[in-house]
Design a protein around this motif. Structure first.
Motif, PDB file in Angstrom:
ATOM      1  N   ILE A  58       0.834  -1.207   0.000  1.00 34.78           N
ATOM      2  CA  ILE A  58       0.000   0.000   0.000  1.00 34.78           C
ATOM      3  C   ILE A  58       0.868   1.258   0.000  1.00 34.78           C
ATOM      4  O   ILE A  58       0.607   2.213  -0.747  1.00 34.78           O
ATOM      5  N   VAL A  59       1.912   1.257   0.829  1.00 32.04           N
ATOM      6  CA  VAL A  59       2.835   2.400   0.872  1.00 32.04           C
ATOM      7  C   VAL A  59       3.560   2.542  -0.457  1.00 32.04           C
ATOM      8  O   VAL A  59       3.713   3.661  -0.979  1.00 32.04           O
ATOM      9  N   LEU A  60       3.995   1.415  -1.033  1.00 33.22           N
ATOM     10  CA  LEU A  60       4.672   1.448  -2.334  1.00 33.22           C
ATOM     11  C   LEU A  60       3.738   1.984  -3.411  1.00 33.22           C
ATOM     12  O   LEU A  60       4.139   2.823  -4.234  1.00 33.22           O
ATOM     13  N   ALA A  61       2.478   1.525  -3.397  1.00 39.56           N
ATOM     14  CA  ALA A  61       1.490   2.006  -4.377  1.00 39.56           C
ATOM     15  C   ALA A  61       1.237   3.504  -4.198  1.00 39.56           C
ATOM     16  O   ALA A  61       1.079   4.237  -5.184  1.00 39.56           O
ATOM     17  N   SER A  62       1.217   3.957  -2.953  1.00 36.59           N
ATOM     18  CA  SER A  62       1.004   5.388  -2.680  1.00 36.59           C
ATOM     19  C   SER A  62       2.137   6.228  -3.261  1.00 36.59           C
ATOM     20  O   SER A  62       1.897   7.244  -3.917  1.00 36.59           O
ATOM     21  N   THR A  63       3.374   5.796  -2.998  1.00 32.61           N
ATOM     22  CA  THR A  63       4.528   6.562  -3.482  1.00 32.61           C
ATOM     23  C   THR A  63       4.597   6.553  -5.006  1.00 32.61           C
ATOM     24  O   THR A  63       4.913   7.569  -5.619  1.00 32.61           O
ATOM     25  N   LEU A  64       4.283   5.402  -5.618  1.00 30.74           N
ATOM     26  CA  LEU A  64       4.283   5.328  -7.079  1.00 30.74           C
ATOM     27  C   LEU A  64       3.185   6.203  -7.682  1.00 30.74           C
ATOM     28  O   LEU A  64       3.399   6.871  -8.706  1.00 30.74           O
ATOM     29  N   ASN A 108       1.197   3.593 -13.390  1.00 31.09           N
ATOM     30  CA  ASN A 108      -0.193   3.372 -13.005  1.00 31.09           C
ATOM     31  C   ASN A 108      -0.610   1.915 -13.193  1.00 31.09           C
ATOM     32  O   ASN A 108      -1.395   1.373 -12.397  1.00 31.09           O
ATOM     33  N   PHE A 109      -0.095   1.278 -14.239  1.00 31.68           N
ATOM     34  CA  PHE A 109      -0.378  -0.144 -14.458  1.00 31.68           C
ATOM     35  C   PHE A 109       0.211  -0.979 -13.321  1.00 31.68           C
ATOM     36  O   PHE A 109      -0.439  -1.905 -12.811  1.00 31.68           O
ATOM     37  N   VAL A 110       1.439  -0.657 -12.910  1.00 27.68           N
ATOM     38  CA  VAL A 110       2.099  -1.376 -11.812  1.00 27.68           C
ATOM     39  C   VAL A 110       1.304  -1.220 -10.519  1.00 27.68           C
ATOM     40  O   VAL A 110       1.123  -2.186  -9.766  1.00 27.68           O
ATOM     41  N   VAL A 111       0.805  -0.003 -10.258  1.00 29.75           N
ATOM     42  CA  VAL A 111       0.015   0.251  -9.048  1.00 29.75           C
ATOM     43  C   VAL A 111      -1.243  -0.618  -9.036  1.00 29.75           C
ATOM     44  O   VAL A 111      -1.544  -1.268  -8.023  1.00 29.75           O
ATOM     45  N   PHE A 116      -4.078  -5.691  -6.751  1.00 31.02           N
ATOM     46  CA  PHE A 116      -4.835  -6.924  -6.911  1.00 31.02           C
ATOM     47  C   PHE A 116      -4.457  -7.947  -5.830  1.00 31.02           C
ATOM     48  O   PHE A 116      -5.250  -8.820  -5.486  1.00 31.02           O
ATOM     49  N   PHE A 117      -3.239  -7.829  -5.283  1.00 35.39           N
ATOM     50  CA  PHE A 117      -2.790  -8.726  -4.229  1.00 35.39           C
ATOM     51  C   PHE A 117      -3.382  -8.345  -2.869  1.00 35.39           C
ATOM     52  O   PHE A 117      -3.280  -9.120  -1.908  1.00 35.39           O
ATOM     53  N   ILE A 118      -3.959  -7.145  -2.781  1.00 34.30           N
ATOM     54  CA  ILE A 118      -4.558  -6.688  -1.517  1.00 34.30           C
ATOM     55  C   ILE A 118      -6.060  -6.994  -1.520  1.00 34.30           C
ATOM     56  O   ILE A 118      -6.531  -7.813  -0.762  1.00 34.30           O
ATOM     57  N   SER A 119      -6.801  -6.311  -2.382  1.00 34.61           N
ATOM     58  CA  SER A 119      -8.252  -6.532  -2.501  1.00 34.61           C
ATOM     59  C   SER A 119      -8.793  -5.701  -3.650  1.00 34.61           C
ATOM     60  O   SER A 119      -8.124  -4.783  -4.142  1.00 34.61           O
ATOM     61  N   TRP A 120     -10.009  -5.992  -4.059  1.00 33.14           N
ATOM     62  CA  TRP A 120     -10.634  -5.206  -5.120  1.00 33.14           C
ATOM     63  C   TRP A 120     -10.910  -3.775  -4.634  1.00 33.14           C
ATOM     64  O   TRP A 120     -10.920  -2.834  -5.438  1.00 33.14           O
ATOM     65  N   ARG A 121     -11.118  -3.614  -3.321  1.00 37.35           N
ATOM     66  CA  ARG A 121     -11.337  -2.269  -2.773  1.00 37.35           C
ATOM     67  C   ARG A 121     -10.073  -1.416  -2.926  1.00 37.35           C
ATOM     68  O   ARG A 121     -10.156  -0.217  -3.201  1.00 37.35           O
ATOM     69  N   ALA A 122      -8.911  -2.055  -2.723  1.00 38.83           N
ATOM     70  CA  ALA A 122      -7.636  -1.342  -2.883  1.00 38.83           C
ATOM     71  C   ALA A 122      -7.447  -0.923  -4.341  1.00 38.83           C
ATOM     72  O   ALA A 122      -6.976   0.180  -4.620  1.00 38.83           O
ATOM     73  N   VAL A 123      -7.814  -1.808  -5.261  1.00 36.41           N
ATOM     74  CA  VAL A 123      -7.733  -1.480  -6.694  1.00 36.41           C
ATOM     75  C   VAL A 123      -8.640  -0.295  -7.009  1.00 36.41           C
ATOM     76  O   VAL A 123      -8.238   0.649  -7.706  1.00 36.41           O
ATOM     77  N   PHE A 125      -9.777   2.003  -4.875  1.00 39.71           N
ATOM     78  CA  PHE A 125      -9.300   3.209  -4.203  1.00 39.71           C
ATOM     79  C   PHE A 125      -8.180   3.870  -4.994  1.00 39.71           C
ATOM     80  O   PHE A 125      -8.223   5.078  -5.261  1.00 39.71           O
ATOM     81  N   PHE A 126      -7.162   3.096  -5.387  1.00 39.93           N
ATOM     82  CA  PHE A 126      -6.018   3.675  -6.082  1.00 39.93           C
ATOM     83  C   PHE A 126      -6.351   4.056  -7.526  1.00 39.93           C
ATOM     84  O   PHE A 126      -5.781   5.016  -8.053  1.00 39.93           O
ATOM     85  N   SER A 127      -7.272   3.333  -8.145  1.00 43.03           N
ATOM     86  CA  SER A 127      -7.708   3.720  -9.494  1.00 43.03           C
ATOM     87  C   SER A 127      -8.411   5.072  -9.450  1.00 43.03           C
ATOM     88  O   SER A 127      -8.205   5.932 -10.317  1.00 43.03           O
ATOM     89  N   THR A 128      -9.242   5.245  -8.418  1.00 41.88           N
ATOM     90  CA  THR A 128      -9.930   6.533  -8.231  1.00 41.88           C
ATOM     91  C   THR A 128      -8.924   7.638  -7.925  1.00 41.88           C
ATOM     92  O   THR A 128      -9.031   8.762  -8.443  1.00 41.88           O
ATOM     93  N   TYR A 129      -7.942   7.310  -7.089  1.00 38.57           N
ATOM     94  CA  TYR A 129      -6.906   8.283  -6.726  1.00 38.57           C
ATOM     95  C   TYR A 129      -6.121   8.723  -7.962  1.00 38.57           C
ATOM     96  O   TYR A 129      -5.882   9.920  -8.167  1.00 38.57           O
ATOM     97  N   ILE A 130      -5.745   7.777  -8.800  1.00 36.00           N
ATOM     98  CA  ILE A 130      -5.015   8.082 -10.035  1.00 36.00           C
ATOM     99  C   ILE A 130      -5.847   8.968 -10.951  1.00 36.00           C
ATOM    100  O   ILE A 130      -5.349   9.941 -11.527  1.00 36.00           O
ATOM    101  N   PHE A 131      -7.135   8.619 -11.081  1.00 30.96           N
ATOM    102  CA  PHE A 131      -8.027   9.416 -11.937  1.00 30.96           C
ATOM    103  C   PHE A 131      -8.172  10.844 -11.410  1.00 30.96           C
ATOM    104  O   PHE A 131      -8.129  11.806 -12.190  1.00 30.96           O
ATOM    105  N   LEU A 132      -8.341  10.978 -10.098  1.00 28.64           N
ATOM    106  CA  LEU A 132      -8.515  12.304  -9.507  1.00 28.64           C
ATOM    107  C   LEU A 132      -7.266  13.181  -9.713  1.00 28.64           C
ATOM    108  O   LEU A 132      -7.389  14.386  -9.971  1.00 28.64           O
TER     109      LEU A 132
END
Length: 306
Positions: A58-64, A108-111, A116-123, A125-132
């Motif tokens: 999650i931290v790695l995805a946030s920084t990326l 963004n693809f890597v994020v 996907f290894f965490i949960s669909w909710r994480a996907v 959340f970060f997809s929405t974050y990237i879009f925003l």
């Protein structure tokens, strides 16, 4: 001796480091881990949190995501940055716009893949974050007031990703978030004063552009005074241990900031104020360790009984 090709590669790496503002990203990662240890999950052992591979992802995805956000923001702000930050803009231009976009989509693809290894909710959340972040850079950033508020919210969203992971929705956490949000919003306004010349050319509808510098300073003063509210709750109501020292010192720093603000008139003056705010924010990250976990856990129990 380095070859010409090696020098070119190192130059491009330095340029990309400048684009993604790598000096900021490590602070966010550190803040997330410290928040998890001392605020979001103080009942857990620090070592268990550090070794939690899901939290690491999650931290790695946030920084990326933040890095990709800086890339797309740099892409849209190329014209404005040539006026406001000519030296940095020239360094950033060593990497082509096409390469920046390729790296942006790749990150963004890597994020999305990691989440996907965490949960669909994480996907989600970060997809929405990237879009925003993209929508902010493309449209919202130029809009009056909405741009400032969106930038401040986007800055604190990574912490809500960890908040959702631990599911600790306590009032003390939101008091911390409101204080941080206020500081970031003030910083966004001081950046508008600092970059007013480029904003005028690029047609950005910022508060200084629309209403002038005096109104921007008035709004920042009101926001600075409003930080007293979350600080009062954090010190007197929820009890954050020795971190109250930081809050007292930060209020003194903000008072000093406000006094200097009304005396400032040049880009150099606003740049100094920007660094002062950044120092207060970054200091807050390191001062998280002053929180006594046992005190915070006790406070959470009291809150949960109401």
């Amino acid at each position: 001796m380095l070859t010409r090709k090696s020098k070119l590669v190192l130059t491009k790496i330095f340029s990309f480091f400048s684009v993604i503002r790598g000096y900021n990203i490590w602070v966010v990662a550190l803040a997330q881990y410290l928040s998890a240890i001392f605020i979001l999950a103080p009942e857990k052992r620090a070592l268990d949190i550090i070794l939690d591979w899901r939290l690491f992802l999650i931290v790695l995805a946030s920084t990326l995501t933040i890095a990709s956000g800086y890339i797309i923001n740099n892409f849209y702000d190329a014209k404005k940055d040539l006026i406001n930050r000519p030296k940095k803009a020239m360094i950033d231009r060593l990497v082509s716009q096409e390469t920046k976009l390729k790296v942006y989509f790749g990150i963004n693809f890597v994020v999305a893949f990691l989440m996907f290894f965490i949960s669909w909710r994480a996907v989600l959340f970060f997809s929405t974050y990237i879009f925003l972040i993209w929508f902010y850079s493309h449209k919202l950033k130029k809009m009056f007031l909405i741009g400032n508020i969106t930038a401040a919210v986007l800055a604190v969203l990574p912490f809500f990703g960890i908040l959702m992971y631990y599911k600790n929705f306590y009032n003390v956490i939101f008091a911390h978030a409101i204080f941080l949000l206020s500081l970031i919003l003030i910083r966004e306004l001081i950046k508008d004063l600092e970059n007013i010349e480029g904003d005028l050319v690029a047609d950005y509808k910022t508060i200084p552009v629309v209403f002038g510098e005096k109104m921007a300073k008035t709004i920042m003063t009101v926001l600075t005074i409003s930080t007293l509210i979350p600080v009062y709750f954090l010190i007197e109501v929820y009890d954050v241990g020795y971190m109250d020292i930081y809050f007292y010192l930060s209020l003194i720093g903000l008072l000093f900031f406000t006094l200097l603000l009304w005396k400032s008139s040049s880009k150099t003056d606003y740049l100094k104020l920007h660094f002062l705010l950044k120092f207060i924010i970054v200091s807050g990250v390191f001062c998280i360790v002053l929180i006594e976990p046992s005190v915070l856990i006790h406070g959470k129990k009291l809150i949960s009984t109401y």
